[in-house]
Design a protein around this motif. Structure first.
Motif, mmCIF file in Angstrom:
data_model
loop_
_atom_site.group_PDB
_atom_site.id
_atom_site.type_symbol
_atom_site.label_atom_id
_atom_site.label_comp_id
_atom_site.label_asym_id
_atom_site.label_seq_id
_atom_site.Cartn_x
_atom_site.Cartn_y
_atom_site.Cartn_z
ATOM 1 N N ASP A 123 36.714 -2.224 -11.685
ATOM 2 C CA ASP A 123 38.165 -2.074 -11.567
ATOM 3 C C ASP A 123 38.967 -3.167 -12.270
ATOM 4 O O ASP A 123 40.095 -3.447 -11.907
ATOM 5 N N ASP A 124 38.340 -3.786 -13.235
ATOM 6 C CA ASP A 124 39.129 -4.673 -14.102
ATOM 7 C C ASP A 124 38.365 -4.980 -15.397
ATOM 8 O O ASP A 124 37.247 -4.501 -15.589
ATOM 9 N N TYR B 40 40.326 -12.396 -15.507
ATOM 10 C CA TYR B 40 40.197 -10.981 -15.129
ATOM 11 C C TYR B 40 41.557 -10.316 -15.237
ATOM 12 O O TYR B 40 42.542 -10.851 -14.738
ATOM 13 N N ALA C 87 43.796 -6.421 -15.203
ATOM 14 C CA ALA C 87 43.717 -5.055 -14.664
ATOM 15 C C ALA C 87 43.285 -4.075 -15.753
ATOM 16 O O ALA C 87 43.402 -4.364 -16.938
ATOM 17 N N SER D 48 45.881 -3.301 -18.220
ATOM 18 C CA SER D 48 46.498 -4.503 -18.805
ATOM 19 C C SER D 48 47.154 -4.182 -20.142
ATOM 20 O O SER D 48 46.543 -3.572 -21.015
#
Ligand code: ADP
Length: 726
Positions: free
Chosen positions: A335-336, A354, A356, A359
């Motif tokens: 999840d990232d 890290y 998202a 992003s």
């Protein structure tokens, strides 16, 4: 006729400013704050132009137009502050407001004085305005100029330079206007509008043209053409100066020949000059084909990612002369995205960042498949929604351009490059070349990542193995400790017991014969007493140790000084210290605040540690206790750290943790406890485990440092005890 037209210029200017105002006001708001101050400035410019139109020059005070110009400069100062620092700066308004008031007051004051008209008919009031305007505009200009000088990234610097240039033009126009001379006023209006137009453009669009490169090109072009034309011009001059004596036809023939020759030579000469000029101004041209080939070979050879990062940076540095560079490895996780920097040149924050899955930084790179400039991230309105942490991180790594490396629609990595050493911006052609190289890198990067991953796995397994070995060793020792325990415990208990029994037998035997003098009885009783005390001590230590294990110990903390604890702990050791001539000193113990501890327990802990120091230090040695206040890792709560350092036999690093285990002792378990302070007099192996239990019950920590055990060289040991003050 002309003057009539000229007198209408302020009206024209008002209309022009109004047009700008409407354009800015109706544009979608991106930099709302910046636009607001700019709008105010434009509105003021409209009013100012109208007032200038309505008050013909030479009118006495109040000089409304002049005063409005000061207000304008104040608003411009604020717009500039927002442009440069992105937030309004109150002090600009204060300074500007003060300047306006001062200007008005000066104007009235000077007008009252009725001085003879100064400087070419400028009113005295105007002079006051002029002086203050000059101060204000210089301050604004210097503010931007400083920001330009301090900015390291070229596109960012260009933005400041652009603004500084526009300011200079605006102020130049205003200076002309302030002279109050009609023809200059006309030019001034035009120049000022030009400046304001450029300011408006700069604040509403982030795509500004590259002033320095443009100037460089212009200079190159001019130098090239002038130099290349010199021989032709010289030829013309020579042709005209041919002596009459040659005769007309020969003269003409020679002239034609000379000129023709110079024209023939023009083209190669121009090429030659061009090469020289461009090499001087822009550096040697690089053969791109060769470079691309070399790059491919280099990255194909790089095995690990670190090596790849160096190869990439090395080639690009050779091509463009770059200050910093790194490879950013991008890994898509559940999840990232994880972005792991692999530095090649220059400092980088080592942590993985890290971001998202959505992003903006990643999606923009993926979508455009083109290099992304930090300048865009900072000023393109599209990037305004970038997450704060990402923005902060990007600022931290401090790069100028990010070139995506993609494979199969995934972002595998990013080549991050700092500014060029020359301070020039990255040009379109260079960015295209960078992307071309990055596109070739995808496969090499995937391989290198696999290779590095494999290596890391191997290293992890190696570490695990080492760990396992260490654990095994420890287990073996602990196993031995368990068997030793029986030996030690039986020895510890049997020795005094044998003594008691022996003396009791003697007592019985001699008593039967009734031949015991009171003196002898006393002596035997003393022996029995010593042996039972020893028994008691061993059993008490065993009980203590088991209590530490079972449910911890009950503490009764009282505020005491460390000095007192140490004094009580060392008390029973004093005769031994004296006898064996060991020097005992303390340092910094007296200047500490009180600690809240269970006095009896703490004395016991220190007695064990000091007792060991005495036991494992040969005669004529020394023991030093040193205490200091230390902040904890967060720098908040105070601790005190006590170090008990001896000049004894030292401890093998393998046993640094084990000695705090119950019943563990270095050496032969058959050595029985003497309970004494004799050199190397063995004990039951409980002293340190009790000390550790007590110190940890007080939320403290104890550990040992020693280079190793050596009875000949006596490296010594240092026991560190960390105790919280509160
Ligand atoms: P013991 O009763 O045997 O002294 P401890 O728990 O007090 O048991 O100490 C465990 C072992 O740690 C000792 O047997 C000794 O080998 C080692 N040791 C402790 N303090 C020192 C010291 N100051 N110098 C050298 N060795 C030490």
């Amino acid at each position: 006729m002309l003057t009539a037209w000229i007198s209408y210029t302020p009206l024209l200017a008002a209309a022009a400013y109004l047009t700008l105002l409407v354009a800015v006001a109706t544009r979608p708001r991106q930099h709302a704050l910046q636009s607001r101050w700019l709008l105010a400035y434009l509105a003021l410019s409209v009013v100012w132009a109208l007032i200038t139109f309505l008050t013909p020059p030479g009118r006495p005070a109040p000089d409304l137009a002049g005063a409005l110009l000061l207000v304008g400069a104040t608003l411009l100062g604020q717009t500039t502050a927002v442009f440069v620092t992105r937030h309004p700066e109150k002090q600009w308004l204060r300074v500007g407001g003060g300047a306006v008031l001062l200007g008005l007051a000066g104007q009235y004051g000077l007008a009252r004085l009725n001085l003879p008209p100064a400087l070419g008919g400028l009113g005295n009031g105007r002079i006051a305005i002029l002086v203050i305007w000059l101060a204000l505009s210089s301050a604004i200009f210097l503010f931007v100029w400083r920001s330009y000088r301090q900015t390291r990234l070229p596109w960012h610097a260009n933005r400041a330079l652009y603004w500084a240039t526009a300011l200079l033009v605006t102020f130049g126009g205003e200076a002309l206007l302030l002279t109050n001379l009609a023809p200059l006023g006309f030019v001034g209006q035009f120049v000022r509008f030009l400046g304001v137009y450029a300011l408006t453009h700069a604040s509403s669009s982030y795509r500004l043209f590259d002033i320095r490169t443009y100037l460089q090109r212009l200079i190159a072009f001019t130098v090239l053409n002038v130099t290349a034309a010199l021989p032709v011009m010289a030829a013309f001059l020579v042709a005209r100066q041919l002596p009459e004596s040659l005769g007309a036809s020969l003269q003409i023939l020679l002239a034609v020949l000379i000129i023709a020759a110079s024209l023939l030579l023009y083209s190669p000469f121009r090429r030659f000059v061009a090469r020289l000029t461009y090499r001087y101004l822009f550096g040697e041209r690089i053969n791109t084909n060769q470079l691309v080939r070399r790059y491919s070979q280099g990255i194909a050879r790089a095995l690990a990612v670190q090596e790849l990062s160096l190869v990439i940076y090395g080639t690009l540095n050779e091509l463009l002369g770059i200050r910093r560079g790194a490879l950013l490895l991008v890994t898509r996780r559940e999840d990232d995205f994880a972005i792991e920097p692999v530095p090649a040149q220059g400092h980088l924050p080592p942590q993985t960042q890290y971001v998202a899955l959505n992003s903006l930084f990643i999606t923009a790179l993926l979508r455009q498949g083109q290099p992304l400039l930090q300048y865009e991230i900072d000023f393109n309105p599209e990037f305004q929604v970038l997450v704060v942490e990402e923005r902060k991180w990007l600022h931290e790594i401090n790069m100028e351009v990010y070139v995506p490396i993609t494979a199969g629609g995934n972002l595998e990595g990013v080549i991050a490059l700092g500014p060029k050493r020359s301070g020039a911006t990255y040009q379109k052609g260079e960015l295209d070349l960078l992307q071309l190289l990055a596109d070739q890198t995808a496969v090499a990067l995937q391989n290198a990542r696999l290779y590095s991953e494999l290596n890391a796995q191997n290293a992890r397994i190696r570490d695990l193995n080492v760990d396992l070995l260490r654990q095994n060793e420890r287990l073996a020792i602990m196993d031995k400790v368990k068997t030793d325990f029986i030996t030690i415990a039986s020895h510890e208990l049997r020795t005094p017991l044998t003594q008691v029994k022996g003396y009791a037998d003697i007592l019985t035997a001699i008593n039967a014969e009734d031949g015991l003098t009171p003196m002898q009885t006393k002596e035997i009783m003393a022996h029995i007493n010593r042996a039972t005390s020893q028994l008691e001590r061993v059993i008490a230590a065993m009980l203590d140790a088991s209590q530490l294990d079972a449910d911890g110990i009950e503490l009764m903390p009282v505020p005491v000084s460390l000095e007192m604890v140490l004094r009580m702990a060392v008390e029973p050791l004093l005769p031994a210290l004296r006898e064996r001539q060991i020097r005992y000193t303390t340092l910094g113990v007296a200047d500490l605040p009180r600690i809240h501890v269970d006095l009896q327990r703490m004395v016991q802990a220190f007695a064990n540690i000091l007792g060991n120091a005495v036991k494992y230090t040969p005669d004529h040695g020394r023991i030093q206790v040193h205490a200091v206040r230390v902040p904890d890792i967060n720098g908040r709560i105070d601790h005190i750290e006590v170090t008990v350092n001896d000049s004894g036999i030292g401890i093998d690093p393998r046993f640094h943790e084990l000695i705090f285990e119950k019943f563990f002792r270095v050496g032969d378990p058959q050595l029985h406890s003497t309970g004494s302070t004799r050199f190397k007099g063995a004990g039951p192996g409980l002293g340190l485990s009790i000390a550790k239990g007590v110190i940890e019950a007080h939320n403290g920590r104890i550990w040992v440092e020693s280079p190793g055990a050596d009875e000949a060289r006596l490296p010594g040991s240092s026991f560190h005890i960390l105790l919280p003050l509160a």
